[in-house]
Scaffold this motif. Structure first.
Motif, PDB file in Angstrom:
ATOM      1  N   SER A 142       0.987  -1.163  -0.111  1.00  0.00           N
ATOM      2  CA  SER A 142       0.028   0.182  -0.218  1.00  0.00           C
ATOM      3  C   SER A 142       0.871   1.174  -0.006  1.00  0.00           C
ATOM      4  N   ASP A 143       0.544   2.083  -0.801  1.00  0.00           N
ATOM      5  CA  ASP A 143       1.010   3.292  -0.651  1.00  0.00           C
ATOM      6  C   ASP A 143       0.450   4.859   0.223  1.00  0.00           C
ATOM      7  N   LEU A 144      -0.616   4.005   0.936  1.00  0.00           N
ATOM      8  CA  LEU A 144      -0.930   5.362   1.181  1.00  0.00           C
ATOM      9  C   LEU A 144      -0.621   5.821   2.542  1.00  0.00           C
ATOM     10  N   SER A 145      -0.865   6.479   3.502  1.00  0.00           N
ATOM     11  CA  SER A 145      -0.205   7.314   4.246  1.00  0.00           C
ATOM     12  C   SER A 145      -1.221   6.957   5.252  1.00  0.00           C
ATOM     13  N   PRO A 146      -0.595   6.710   6.694  1.00  0.00           N
ATOM     14  CA  PRO A 146      -1.945   6.170   8.290  1.00  0.00           C
ATOM     15  C   PRO A 146      -2.951   7.512   7.691  1.00  0.00           C
ATOM     16  N   LEU A 147      -2.801   8.751   7.492  1.00  0.00           N
ATOM     17  CA  LEU A 147      -3.673  10.218   7.370  1.00  0.00           C
ATOM     18  C   LEU A 147      -4.804   9.550   5.970  1.00  0.00           C
ATOM     19  N   GLU A 148      -4.597   8.907   4.945  1.00  0.00           N
ATOM     20  CA  GLU A 148      -5.131   8.821   3.882  1.00  0.00           C
ATOM     21  C   GLU A 148      -6.079   7.451   4.347  1.00  0.00           C
ATOM     22  N   ARG A 149      -5.319   6.602   4.726  1.00  0.00           N
ATOM     23  CA  ARG A 149      -6.214   5.340   4.990  1.00  0.00           C
ATOM     24  C   ARG A 149      -7.030   5.293   6.522  1.00  0.00           C
ATOM     25  N   ALA A 150      -7.296   6.416   7.137  1.00  0.00           N
ATOM     26  CA  ALA A 150      -7.918   7.078   8.414  1.00  0.00           C
ATOM     27  C   ALA A 150      -9.099   7.866   7.252  1.00  0.00           C
ATOM     28  N   ALA A 151      -8.793   8.595   6.909  1.00  0.00           N
ATOM     29  CA  ALA A 151      -9.312   9.003   5.783  1.00  0.00           C
ATOM     30  C   ALA A 151     -10.244   8.698   4.957  1.00  0.00           C
ATOM     31  N   ALA A 152      -9.984   8.085   4.102  1.00  0.00           N
ATOM     32  CA  ALA A 152     -10.386   6.287   3.318  1.00  0.00           C
ATOM     33  C   ALA A 152     -11.715   5.827   4.162  1.00  0.00           C
ATOM     34  N   HIS A 153     -11.306   5.356   5.332  1.00  0.00           N
ATOM     35  CA  HIS A 153     -12.105   4.099   6.355  1.00  0.00           C
ATOM     36  C   HIS A 153     -13.119   4.927   6.467  1.00  0.00           C
TER      37      HIS A 153
END
Length: 309
Positions: free
Chosen positions: A191-202
């Motif tokens: 995965s190339d997503l950052s923790p922030l991006e993953r949190a926002a995606a959820h």
């Protein structure tokens, strides 16, 4: 608090600060398994155990259902088919029904675990396919957040009530989670997503349901304070404020594009109390929901029977 004894003589327990656990009554499960959709895949139990010290299970005859475990922090272990595995962050375990197994948290670094039990006519095929892809019951996810987001949606769906629509929603999220595990086993994690991006995606996927900051942080492998600091630094809001923004965006869409009463708009955006929704909307937009709809903002003005086209 319930306890079970593992074969080294130590006790393992249930009940953890911040946990969520949903158990569907077996009569409701039996009825759902006669439904054309949930008969194919039915989630019977689901939960989230944060930092679950001395947690575990020993099932000499296995569970009645298949079990998915996803670890997002700390370390645990699982023993099945004569082999003991260490399970750390990203570790995902699929245990077939009616097969002996045991698992638990390590005392020095207890795991944070997301899980659900599932059954149905398609369930065994999903488990077999995942095992074939991964070469066994354990898969490693470099980024467990997308799967955990789906497990969280399973929990939210079951928490919304013992209805056919809730069970179908849970089944859909569970199916998606399981197929992600299968795909990871085939292609290898990444995965190339950052923790922030993953949190926002959820949060976008789960809206309008609210996700606690602690649960969100558990998904992406950060502390609640670290995640809140990231949101403030990059987005200028806290995670809770970000969720309010998502709800308000959806509210504007419904006020602009539908004739739903304000109370119905409130329910559709996650607010049980229409008055509280109106106060929140007014605080964010400087105008009440009724004023927003009747002004130039809405596609349909109050009292108009014409839809521009």
């Amino acid at each position: 608090m319930d306890e079970t004894t593992v074969d080294d003589g130590s006790a393992i327990r249930d009940g953890f600060s911040g946990q969520r656990m949903l158990v569907v009554p077996r009569a409701a499960v039996a009825k759902a398994l006669r439904h054309p959709v949930t008969g194919k895949l039915m989630v019977t139990d689901a939960g989230h155990f944060p930092h679950a010290a001395r947690h575990g299970r020993v099932r000499p005859r296995g569970a009645r259902e298949h079990v998915l475990l996803v670890c997002t922090d700390g370390t645990g272990w699982c023993r099945t088919e004569g082999t003991r595995f260490t399970v750390s962050r990203g570790g995902t375990v699929l245990l077939p029904a009616d097969r002996p197994h045991a698992y638990g948290a390590l005392e020095a670094d207890p795991w944070t675990l997301w899980w659900f039990h599932f059954t149905g006519v398609d369930a065994a095929d999903l488990v077999r396919t995942a095992h074939a892809a991964a070469g066994g019951p354990v898969t490693h996810l470099r980024d467990p957040a997308p799967v955990v987001s789906l497990v969280s949606q399973v929990i939210d769906a079951l928490d919304s009530g013992l209805t056919a629509s809730a069970f179908i929603e849970a089944a859909g999220a569970a199916w998606h989670a399981l197929t992600r595990v299968v795909a990871t086993g085939r292609r290898g994690p990444g995965s190339d997503l950052s923790p922030l991006e993953r949190a926002a995606a959820h949060l976008r996927a789960a809206a309008p349901r609210r996700t606690s900051v602690t649960a969100l942080a558990d998904m992406v492998g950060l502390s609640a304070s670290q995640l809140t600091a990231l949101f403030r630094e990059r987005l200028g809001v806290t995670p809770l404020q970000f969720q309010v923004q998502l709800r308000m965006t959806r509210a504007r869409e419904l006020l602009d594009g539908t004739d739903l009463p304000v109370a119905a708009v409130a329910r559709e955006t996650g607010y049980d109390d229409p008055m509280y929704f109106s106060r929140q909307f007014t605080r964010v937009h400087g105008v009440s929901p009724t004023g927003y709809r009747s002004g130039a903002h809405g596609v349909r003005a109050a009292g108009s029977d014409h839809d521009p086209g």
